[in-house]
Design a protein around this motif. Structure first.
Motif: not given
Length: 231
Positions: A69-78
């Protein structure tokens, strides 16, 4: 080596001898009656989707060898990440990486990432992408959570049809190929997706008729854990 890239052009021509390159049409492989040959074409499609996913801020993981599956990476820093997209006729946004807090202590227990499983399927000579919305769980936005199964089971039991439809619309819009100068987005070099393929169904099953009977053990509600942000 098989590739959608033109191996006769730079930079591939430095690695491949011209006389060893055999150009062929995608339709020769995708429409082949030879199953091993067609399976190789599906592998190319999967790799192209994974590559494009990286440009869209997605990473690949898998719970089984036969299903990634593909998933969203976390936002840089937050870590917390929001995406905007066009849902049907209006512009909207969704929190796709969100912390889940303990309702009593307020501590962050884990992070939930919107994700989707996929399969490329061929019907009547055409290739389609089958999308199944799901979730990925991490301890800190990066490391997979070792106890993800009850969390996934719990949220699946709590979700209704409209919630799943909303995720499906989001993924379809993110992946859809659209010439949109107002809201530009990365375009895949090898893949292109159109609108949903729809069918008319004369009957359906109401959420109320089956969801109350689902086993919600391990759900976020039962564990006293609630999302920090409304998704």
């Amino acid at each position: 080596m098989l590739s959608f890239e033109n191996l006769l052009e730079p930079p591939w021509d430095r690695l491949c001898e011209r006389g060893t390159v055999d150009p062929c049409l995608s339709s020769e492989w995708g429409g082949s009656s030879d199953e091993p040959k067609r399976n190789l074409f599906v592998r190319l499609l999967n790799e192209a989707l994974r590559e494009w996913g990286e440009h869209l801020g997605l990473s690949q993981s898998g719970r089984r060898k036969d299903q990634a599956f593909l998933y969203f990476n976390p936002a840089p820093g937050t870590i917390v990440r929001n995406v905007s997209y066009r849902s049907l006729a209006v512009r909207t946004s969704r929190t796709v990486v969100s912390p889940v807090k303990n309702k009593t202590t307020g501590d962050v227990r884990y992070f939930r990432h919107n994700a989707f499983e996929w399969q490329f399927r061929r019907y009547r000579g055409e290739w389609f992408l089958e999308i199944v919305p799901t979730y990925h769980f991490t301890t800190d936005g990066f490391r997979p959570h070792p106890n993800y199964e009850p969390k996934l089971k719990g949220i699946k039991a709590l979700e209704r049809n409209l919630a799943v439809l909303g995720q499906l619309l989001m993924w379809a819009e993110i992946l859809r190929t659209r010439n949109d100068e107002l809201f530009p987005k990365p375009v895949s070099r090898h893949l292109g997706f159109g609108d949903f393929v729809t069918v008319n169904c004369p009957a359906g099953v109401l959420d109320e008729d089956w969801l109350p009977h689902e086993d919600t053990e391990g759900s976020e509600a039962a564990a006293g854990e609630l999302p920090l942000f409304d998704t």
